[in-house]
Design a protein around this motif. Structure first.
Motif, mmCIF file in Angstrom:
data_model
loop_
_atom_site.group_PDB
_atom_site.id
_atom_site.type_symbol
_atom_site.label_atom_id
_atom_site.label_comp_id
_atom_site.label_asym_id
_atom_site.label_seq_id
_atom_site.Cartn_x
_atom_site.Cartn_y
_atom_site.Cartn_z
ATOM 1 N N GLU A 81 0.991 -0.979 -0.170
ATOM 2 C CA GLU A 81 -0.312 0.267 0.231
ATOM 3 C C GLU A 81 0.503 1.133 -0.470
ATOM 4 O O GLU A 81 1.040 2.366 -0.960
ATOM 5 C CB GLU A 81 -1.066 0.193 1.314
ATOM 6 C CG GLU A 81 -1.684 1.405 1.236
ATOM 7 C CD GLU A 81 -2.311 1.058 2.547
ATOM 8 O OE1 GLU A 81 -2.525 0.333 3.068
ATOM 9 O OE2 GLU A 81 -3.657 1.915 3.141
ATOM 10 N N VAL A 82 1.622 1.011 0.669
ATOM 11 C CA VAL A 82 2.462 2.629 0.983
ATOM 12 C C VAL A 82 4.101 2.068 0.224
ATOM 13 O O VAL A 82 4.724 0.453 1.088
ATOM 14 C CB VAL A 82 3.095 2.883 2.272
ATOM 15 C CG1 VAL A 82 4.364 3.789 2.770
ATOM 16 C CG2 VAL A 82 2.163 2.909 3.043
ATOM 17 N N PRO A 83 4.718 2.322 -0.387
ATOM 18 C CA PRO A 83 5.384 2.297 -1.706
ATOM 19 C C PRO A 83 6.769 2.272 -1.020
ATOM 20 O O PRO A 83 7.164 3.445 0.093
ATOM 21 C CB PRO A 83 5.973 2.733 -2.925
ATOM 22 C CG PRO A 83 4.534 3.479 -2.769
ATOM 23 C CD PRO A 83 3.582 3.718 -1.455
ATOM 24 N N ASN A 84 8.151 1.047 -0.860
ATOM 25 C CA ASN A 84 8.708 0.761 0.200
ATOM 26 C C ASN A 84 10.208 0.951 -0.826
ATOM 27 O O ASN A 84 10.221 -0.443 -1.476
ATOM 28 C CB ASN A 84 9.425 -0.439 1.006
ATOM 29 C CG ASN A 84 8.325 -1.729 0.313
ATOM 30 O OD1 ASN A 84 7.767 -1.048 -1.250
ATOM 31 N ND2 ASN A 84 8.565 -2.858 0.675
ATOM 32 N N GLU A 87 14.343 6.280 -0.212
ATOM 33 C CA GLU A 87 13.929 7.829 -0.686
ATOM 34 C C GLU A 87 15.327 8.437 -1.179
ATOM 35 O O GLU A 87 14.725 9.575 -1.702
ATOM 36 C CB GLU A 87 13.109 8.275 0.398
ATOM 37 C CG GLU A 87 12.066 7.254 0.564
ATOM 38 C CD GLU A 87 10.744 8.062 1.260
ATOM 39 O OE1 GLU A 87 11.044 8.816 1.983
ATOM 40 O OE2 GLU A 87 9.245 7.728 1.285
ATOM 41 N N LYS A 131 2.702 11.094 -4.299
ATOM 42 C CA LYS A 131 2.684 9.055 -4.277
ATOM 43 C C LYS A 131 2.209 8.516 -5.080
ATOM 44 O O LYS A 131 2.254 7.480 -5.394
ATOM 45 C CB LYS A 131 1.140 9.605 -3.147
ATOM 46 C CG LYS A 131 1.269 8.295 -2.616
ATOM 47 C CD LYS A 131 -0.162 7.726 -1.938
ATOM 48 C CE LYS A 131 -0.221 6.674 -1.097
ATOM 49 N NZ LYS A 131 -1.510 6.559 -1.004
ATOM 50 N N ARG A 134 5.925 7.369 -7.126
ATOM 51 C CA ARG A 134 5.774 6.325 -6.263
ATOM 52 C C ARG A 134 5.642 5.407 -6.274
ATOM 53 O O ARG A 134 6.051 4.366 -6.240
ATOM 54 C CB ARG A 134 6.059 6.670 -5.176
ATOM 55 C CG ARG A 134 7.135 7.760 -4.340
ATOM 56 C CD ARG A 134 6.822 7.781 -2.695
ATOM 57 N NE ARG A 134 7.761 9.457 -2.285
ATOM 58 C CZ ARG A 134 7.638 10.161 -1.435
ATOM 59 N NH1 ARG A 134 7.430 9.294 -0.662
ATOM 60 N NH2 ARG A 134 7.682 10.500 -0.996
ATOM 61 N N GLN A 135 4.104 5.320 -6.163
ATOM 62 C CA GLN A 135 3.208 3.985 -6.563
ATOM 63 C C GLN A 135 3.809 3.532 -7.988
ATOM 64 O O GLN A 135 3.580 2.081 -8.309
ATOM 65 C CB GLN A 135 2.058 3.732 -6.988
ATOM 66 C CG GLN A 135 0.987 2.925 -7.056
ATOM 67 C CD GLN A 135 1.131 2.054 -5.474
ATOM 68 O OE1 GLN A 135 1.932 1.675 -4.985
ATOM 69 N NE2 GLN A 135 -0.056 1.701 -4.694
ATOM 70 N N SER A 138 6.409 1.866 -7.444
ATOM 71 C CA SER A 138 6.893 0.665 -7.472
ATOM 72 C C SER A 138 6.296 -1.044 -7.640
ATOM 73 O O SER A 138 6.828 -1.598 -8.100
ATOM 74 C CB SER A 138 5.821 0.390 -5.713
ATOM 75 O OG SER A 138 5.737 -0.363 -5.188
ATOM 76 N N SER A 157 -5.053 3.330 -3.249
ATOM 77 C CA SER A 157 -5.352 3.817 -1.418
ATOM 78 C C SER A 157 -4.522 5.254 -1.169
ATOM 79 O O SER A 157 -3.168 5.467 -1.961
ATOM 80 C CB SER A 157 -4.474 3.318 -0.262
ATOM 81 O OG SER A 157 -4.386 3.756 0.782
ATOM 82 N N GLY A 158 -5.785 6.752 -1.712
ATOM 83 C CA GLY A 158 -4.533 8.189 -1.230
ATOM 84 C C GLY A 158 -4.321 8.621 -2.565
ATOM 85 O O GLY A 158 -3.637 9.710 -2.546
ATOM 86 N N LYS B 184 11.739 1.225 7.015
ATOM 87 C CA LYS B 184 11.080 1.792 6.283
ATOM 88 C C LYS B 184 10.588 0.686 5.051
ATOM 89 O O LYS B 184 10.582 0.881 3.700
ATOM 90 C CB LYS B 184 11.944 2.455 5.306
ATOM 91 C CG LYS B 184 12.145 4.267 6.238
ATOM 92 C CD LYS B 184 12.765 4.688 5.369
ATOM 93 C CE LYS B 184 12.761 6.242 6.188
ATOM 94 N NZ LYS B 184 14.300 6.499 6.056
#
Lengths: 227, 342
Positions: A81-84, A87, A131, A134-135, A138, A157-158, B184
């Motif tokens: 869900e949150v790209p890891n 960064e 975001k 980033r997705q 990912s 999501s988001g 992270k």
């Protein structure tokens, strides 16, 4: 069958998690895993992706036990869900490091950058990307090794409307290309637009497994999803 | 406004409690208090001073009688030659070696490992007191003090700086780095690839070792110190950097996030640094430090840099560092396999 899940269980300290689950996934299916928060959707996906280890049970992917992580790693791609991503590094660096680990040629990075419209951002640090971008990075990273099974945890999501449409388009394209896809979702329109099969979890139990049309007419839907 | 400030302050304190930063607030003063207590109380109950005399050398009878009568203060040993005596001092079997001074009937030359050490000061003070008792104010029996350790004060502090660097990378940088990768979800992303857990661990250990080696080389080049047995020095830096990089990775695996890792790092950093670095000044601290892997690095490095020590004389220290490194590596591997706090 491509994936066989047998008595898969995972219980967290606070009591939530997944009760013994049994299911099979055939090649080319596009499955939406739905349920309320804490129902066990992400837990199921994360166990299929080897992020979490099950308390008990077995998962066999294309004839290989999931415990053999190294062998299965080329078969399953997971988009969290949150790209890891790393960064502080560029988009290109993020793809390169994974290309090296997957032992795919760097030419594949060019294909991914082009396919995901990331050519203009290749030198940009991930930190400064939106975001949606980033997705895309990912998803691109997940597709480096071209795995036949893709898992998406809340892929939209988001994201704003345009980016959501873009993700839908991508998922449809991957499905059309013959990939087997499982995604978690809260959105009815997502299920209607994309899924060929719906799996509903409630408090860690599988309460529905069938086509989307049947799901929206089912008792479970009326009882758990309608006010 | 005040209400918001109070709410936010309480929230910050709750976070500090949650990520264990609060432990540092309690731990550091407590640790410093106990360390200083050990250092300060050490001279009052100091053990007997181990003095060596040369078997065939001629000492003034009054000095021999005085030393013999002060058997509650000194433990006397006879060595066959000056060379043997010096090697005993280096091996810490003797605190000091007394030689008769030439051209002085009652003069003595005191040979110690380090001029400013607790043992040297203790011998000088005791002799001064005994001489006052026997002869009253007279020419000092100890006419000269010679140190076996080479180099100035800068070189003598070098082992402490090296220990600080090694522990800084091992206990502060490595745990935070591992915890960040966990927090992270970068480590779990890497585990989506065909990479094996052990490959990641080896790469991490190597990166820690490279950081340590770089820091030591920079220090060495900038200060331009001679190192004695270069091979022994390199071997100990290598095994020490392996040990503490591996140790740091293990600590990182015990933490869920960077803040916890930093706190835990400091909790390990100080107890490993202070007893070892201050072991020269306190026998009590030395007895505690012996059980720490940091001391197993500090003492050999000091020995090699200052006393021309050699790895062949320090096998236990080398092996113990290697064992700690391998053990923590194994623990890290097991925690990684179990996806501990990932």
């Amino acid at each position: 069958m491509l994936i066989k899940v047998h008595n898969l269980t995972k219980v967290y300290d606070e009591g939530r998690g997944l009760q013994p689950i049994n299911l099979t996934v055939e090649k080319g299916e596009l499955i939406a895993v739905i349920g309320h928060n804490g129902a066990g959707k992400s837990t199921l996906l994360k166990m299929l992706a080897s992020w979490h280890l099950p308390d008990s049970g077995q998962v066999v992917v294309d004839g290989i036990d999931l415990k053999n992580r190294v062998a299965v790693s080329r078969k399953i791609g997971f988009v969290p869900e949150v790209p890891n991503l790393f960064e502080f590094f560029s988009v290109e660096y993020n793809l390169k490091i994974f290309a090296r680990l997957f032992q795919v040629p760097f030419l594949r990075i060019e294909e991914i950058l082009q396919e995901f419209d990331l050519l203009n951002f290749r030198k940009n640090r991930v930190q400064i990307l939106s975001k949606g971008l980033r997705q895309r990075v990912s998803i691109g990273r997940t597709l480096l090794a071209d795995p036949p099974i893709l898992l998406f945890d809340e892929p939209t999501s988001g994201l704003d409307f345009d980016m959501t449409k873009e993700i839908y388009r991508m998922i449809k394209a991957f499905h059309a290309a013959g990939k087997t896809i499982i995604f978690t979702s809260h959105r009815p329109e997502e299920i209607k637009t994309l899924a060929t099969r719906v799996i509903m979890l409630h408090q860690g139990n599988l309460v529905f497994d069938g086509p989307p049309r049947e799901y929206f007419q089912s008792e479970v839907y009326e009882k758990l999803c309608l006010l | 406004m005040m209400k918001n400030i109070i709410t936010l302050t309480l929230n910050d304190l709750a976070i500090a409690f949650k990520n264990k930063t609060i432990f540092l607030i309690i731990f550091i003063p407590l640790f410093v208090f106990f360390s200083l207590k050990l250092v300060d109380s050490a001279p009052t109950d100091i053990k007997k001073v181990k003095i060596g005399l040369i078997q065939d050398a001629v000492y003034a009878p009054v000095i021999l009688q005085t030393i013999a009568s002060a058997d509650g203060v000194f433990t006397l040993s006879r060595v066959s030659s000056e060379e043997e005596g010096k090697s005993w001092v280096k091996e810490k079997r003797l605190d000091g070696l007394l030689l008769p001074a030439e051209n002085q009937e009652k003069g003595l030359i005191l040979i110690v490992l380090e001029k400013g050490s607790l043992q040297a000061l203790s011998i000088i003070e005791t002799f001064s007191a005994l001489q006052n008792l026997v002869e009253g104010k007279n020419i000092n029996w100890i006419a000269d003090i010679q140190s076996l350790q080479q180099g100035g004060i800068q070189k003598q502090t070098l082992p402490t700086w090296i220990l600080m660097l090694v522990l800084l990378v091992g206990f502060i940088i490595m745990p935070a780095q591992v915890a960040e990768e966990k927090e992270k979800k970068l480590l779990i992303a890497l585990l989506q690839t065909p990479m094996r857990e052990v490959e990641w661990l080896i790469a991490k250990v190597l990166s820690g070792m490279i950081l340590i080696l770089t820091a030591v080389i920079i220090l060495q080049v900038m200060c331009n110190f001679e190192t004695g047995s270069i091979l022994s020095y390199i071997a100990f830096i290598l095994v020490g950097s392996f040990c503490f990089s591996s140790y740091g990775i293990f600590l990182g695996f015990l933490c869920r996030n960077q803040a916890s890792a930093r706190t835990l790092g400091v909790l390990f950093y100080l107890p490993h640094l202070i007893p070892s670095a201050l072991s020269d000044f306190s026998q009590k601290l030395t007895s505690i430090a012996t059980f720490l892997p940091s001391y197993q690095l500090y003492e050999p490095i000091k020995n090699i840099l200052l006393n021309d020590g050699h790895i062949s004389n320090l096998p236990l220290e080398w092996i113990s560092l290697l064992c700690v490194g391998l053990l923590t590596f194994l623990f890290s591997y097991l925690l990684m396999k179990r996806r501990w706090l990932m």
